[in-house]
Design a protein around this motif. Sequence first.
Motif: not given
Length: 306
Positions: A91-100, A231-240, A154-156, A118-119
């Motif tokens: 993942y290229v960003d492991l910081g606080e983020q939201i993704g869908s 989903e390969y770049y951001y964990p929030s999208i992968a989880i979503a 995980i909050d969603h 919310y990750f």
Amino acid sequence: MKYYSYTFSATKVSELINHFEQYQLDPDGEYVYFYARIGDTQVRVYLPKKGHTTQKVVFSGPNPERVILNFDDTLSLEIKDTKSPPLPEDYVDLGEQIGSDEVGVGDFFGPLVVTAVYFKKEQIKLVDGLGVSDSKALSDEKIRIIGPVLKQSIDHITAVVNNEKYNSLIKSGYNQNKMLAMLHNHVLAKLRVRHPGNYPAYIDQFVDPRKFAFYLTGPQVSNVHFQTKGEYYYPSIAIASVIARYEFLLCMDELSTKYKMEIPLGAGKIVDEFAVEFKQKYGLKELEKITKTHFANYNRLIDDTK
């Protein structure tokens, strides 16, 4: 990434568009006449050059051969180009983020589902431990195991558009991308309110960002970023993607239980055959309550029963 390029006549282009109509999305480039996405395979028909009647057609994806041969098994499978940016190893960003991400786009039966997550960085151990990745790369059995864990941990927020509402929106002038844009924006904005801050919001890109903004009837969620294969770049999208898939499977379970028939996923031949069986048992009106009636599957069913 593999690319297969062809030059088609106007008749052949028309045949292709009819074949892939159910997977059609908004054109993703200035010179793209027709664009469709079938799983990981993308199909683009380009505008004809001035004075020409033929059009360039490109199939691209990790393994687009099955889609090509399903359309026309006489086409050559000579690879024209294999160059593409490599996917990140992590993942290229492991910081606080939201993704869908969304599920149900290419399924004739069942709803449209969009989930936003919310990750926070400390959740990465859970994500890695569960083997979270794009839901399309996981079996339904795996999704059913890790989906409930992710939902609890995980909050969603998930939005589900059932088929009757979906078909009503289509008839009123919406297209699928407009629905998706409004759903993604809605669930991300609600999470932003729940967890205030200007951290990034990531969307698994399904349409040009300018078109995304055009579709909205209200303000766009702040600090939003679009990424294909997100989903390969951001964990929030992968989880979503996993939670959305899990919710979709639960919806399909409910429908299968209600009608005492195991409803198939996708939009292929098996789905067509099942639709005929379902219609014979329950009738067309009942079928319309659980399908996306603008899909080519519906038109084929109607044509076959005339």
